[in-house]
Design an enzyme around this catalytic site. Sequence first.
Site, PDB file in Angstrom:
ATOM      1  N   ASN A   9      11.636  15.666 -33.868  1.00 30.04           N
ATOM      2  CA  ASN A   9      11.976  14.441 -33.600  1.00 30.04           C
ATOM      3  C   ASN A   9      13.246  13.678 -33.818  1.00 30.04           C
ATOM      4  O   ASN A   9      13.653  13.526 -35.008  1.00 30.04           O
ATOM      5  CB  ASN A   9      10.894  13.893 -34.243  1.00 30.04           C
ATOM      6  CG  ASN A   9       9.786  12.653 -34.132  1.00 30.04           C
ATOM      7  OD1 ASN A   9      10.851  12.001 -33.123  1.00 30.04           O
ATOM      8  ND2 ASN A   9       9.573  11.412 -35.352  1.00 30.04           N
ATOM      9  N   LYS A  11      13.525  10.473 -33.161  1.00 24.67           N
ATOM     10  CA  LYS A  11      13.182   9.408 -33.410  1.00 24.67           C
ATOM     11  C   LYS A  11      14.311   7.948 -32.439  1.00 24.67           C
ATOM     12  O   LYS A  11      14.821   9.302 -31.443  1.00 24.67           O
ATOM     13  CB  LYS A  11      13.238   8.741 -34.870  1.00 24.67           C
ATOM     14  CG  LYS A  11      12.589  10.234 -35.596  1.00 24.67           C
ATOM     15  CD  LYS A  11      12.136   9.530 -37.238  1.00 24.67           C
ATOM     16  CE  LYS A  11      11.652  10.266 -37.649  1.00 24.67           C
ATOM     17  NZ  LYS A  11      11.524  10.261 -39.339  1.00 24.67           N
ATOM     18  N   HIS A  95       2.608   9.023 -34.568  1.00 28.51           N
ATOM     19  CA  HIS A  95       3.486   9.513 -35.593  1.00 28.51           C
ATOM     20  C   HIS A  95       3.485   7.787 -37.253  1.00 28.51           C
ATOM     21  O   HIS A  95       3.207   7.019 -36.115  1.00 28.51           O
ATOM     22  CB  HIS A  95       4.992   9.127 -34.728  1.00 28.51           C
ATOM     23  CG  HIS A  95       6.103  10.092 -36.150  1.00 28.51           C
ATOM     24  ND1 HIS A  95       6.695   8.879 -37.029  1.00 28.51           N
ATOM     25  CD2 HIS A  95       6.682  10.885 -36.519  1.00 28.51           C
ATOM     26  CE1 HIS A  95       7.391   9.332 -37.734  1.00 28.51           C
ATOM     27  NE2 HIS A  95       7.402  10.705 -37.142  1.00 28.51           N
ATOM     28  N   GLU A  97       5.468   6.170 -38.201  1.00 35.57           N
ATOM     29  CA  GLU A  97       6.783   5.132 -37.839  1.00 35.57           C
ATOM     30  C   GLU A  97       5.432   4.113 -36.869  1.00 35.57           C
ATOM     31  O   GLU A  97       6.308   2.925 -37.097  1.00 35.57           O
ATOM     32  CB  GLU A  97       7.857   5.280 -37.750  1.00 35.57           C
ATOM     33  CG  GLU A  97       8.907   5.915 -38.775  1.00 35.57           C
ATOM     34  CD  GLU A  97       9.357   7.295 -38.922  1.00 35.57           C
ATOM     35  OE1 GLU A  97      10.394   7.326 -37.477  1.00 35.57           O
ATOM     36  OE2 GLU A  97       9.917   7.786 -39.270  1.00 35.57           O
ATOM     37  N   GLU A 162       1.846  15.087 -41.955  1.00 34.20           N
ATOM     38  CA  GLU A 162       3.550  14.290 -42.246  1.00 34.20           C
ATOM     39  C   GLU A 162       2.930  13.244 -43.779  1.00 34.20           C
ATOM     40  O   GLU A 162       2.660  12.810 -43.140  1.00 34.20           O
ATOM     41  CB  GLU A 162       3.979  13.871 -41.332  1.00 34.20           C
ATOM     42  CG  GLU A 162       4.434  14.434 -39.732  1.00 34.20           C
ATOM     43  CD  GLU A 162       5.791  14.059 -39.466  1.00 34.20           C
ATOM     44  OE1 GLU A 162       6.711  14.354 -38.871  1.00 34.20           O
ATOM     45  OE2 GLU A 162       5.381  12.644 -38.445  1.00 34.20           O
ATOM     46  N   GLY A 168      11.598  10.912 -44.519  1.00 34.17           N
ATOM     47  CA  GLY A 168      12.683  10.400 -44.409  1.00 34.17           C
ATOM     48  C   GLY A 168      13.610  10.315 -45.615  1.00 34.17           C
ATOM     49  O   GLY A 168      14.311   9.509 -46.673  1.00 34.17           O
ATOM     50  N   SER A 206      10.999  15.600 -44.553  1.00 40.73           N
ATOM     51  CA  SER A 206      12.619  15.979 -45.059  1.00 40.73           C
ATOM     52  C   SER A 206      12.137  17.085 -44.774  1.00 40.73           C
ATOM     53  O   SER A 206      12.840  18.053 -46.042  1.00 40.73           O
ATOM     54  CB  SER A 206      12.377  15.575 -46.543  1.00 40.73           C
ATOM     55  OG  SER A 206      12.220  13.936 -46.768  1.00 40.73           O
TER      56      SER A 206
HETATM   57  P1  PGA Z   1      11.928  13.240 -41.354  1.00 41.81           P
HETATM   58  O1  PGA Z   1      10.851  12.916 -40.776  1.00 41.81           O
HETATM   59  O2  PGA Z   1      12.430  15.050 -40.838  1.00 41.81           O
HETATM   60  O3  PGA Z   1      13.408  12.928 -41.407  1.00 41.81           O
HETATM   61  O4  PGA Z   1      11.243  12.855 -42.831  1.00 41.81           O
HETATM   62  C1  PGA Z   1       9.821  13.400 -40.044  1.00 41.81           C
HETATM   63  C2  PGA Z   1       9.134  12.959 -39.311  1.00 41.81           C
HETATM   64  O5  PGA Z   1       9.106  11.653 -39.294  1.00 41.81           O
HETATM   65  O6  PGA Z   1       8.488  13.338 -37.738  1.00 41.81           O
END
Ligand code: PGA
Length: 244
Positions: A9, A11, A95, A97, A162, A168, A206
């Site tokens: 992803n 983003k 997601h 976010e 998640e 992140g 992460s």
């Molecule tokens: P990340 O994000 O690997 O940067 O923690 C995962 C995601 O939001 O799908």
Amino acid sequence: MRRSHIFGNWKMNKGPAESREFVVSLSEELKGVVGREVSVFPPYVSLSAVAAVLKDTDINFGAQNVFFEPPGAFTGEVALEFLIELGCRYVIVGHSERRKLGEDDKVVNKKLKRVEGSGIVPVVCIGEKLEDREQNRTFDLIANQLKIDLDGISLPFIIAYEPIWAIGTGRTATPEQASVVHSFIRQKLADAEYPGDEITILYGGSVKDKNIDQLMAESEIDGVLVGGASLDLNQFSRIVKYKE
Ligand code: PGA
């Protein structure tokens, strides 16, 4: 079917030129790799560029979001029909976010209703905040998300667990922590009369080249949704080539 899914992803990263360049290199890098279901999720505006490169490869691509209405007067939104036209295999829905920007479980459910039967497979993201975990509300919250998000929704879909505190932050759930929640999700799906054992459940939060082997060693983890580490060619390629 449960497989070894490695999803990247991106983003809000990589415009069309950079996306194109990345997937050209990625497809070179992954030549000869078998038994992995690889997909990238570029921003909407980069999907065409990615589609042009990946059409003759085994790498798939999908969108990070979709709107719940058919084409019409919805400024700034993107309809499912456009994603179908571009050849998207997947779409991420819910997601964290997006949820942070106001998308709630009811909206997620509307989006899933829209995608259902289209041939595009939704990747439904669920997961708890740190305070939920600290107050032992993880399982209630996950159960509630599944109930509302999947209300009236039939397969196919993929679930991505998640935990928000791991996204992140560099703070990965341990393979055991992820496994326990995955098996809970599988049980809840079975309770709702889905074939729980056959549904692909990804872990996200992460995921890095350093922890992928341990995560994928868990039988409950069918694959990963990778954010930050999917932006780097070497790191993402190593994640795809995790060691069994
Ligand atoms: P990340 O994000 O690997 O940067 O923690 C995962 C995601 O939001 O799908």
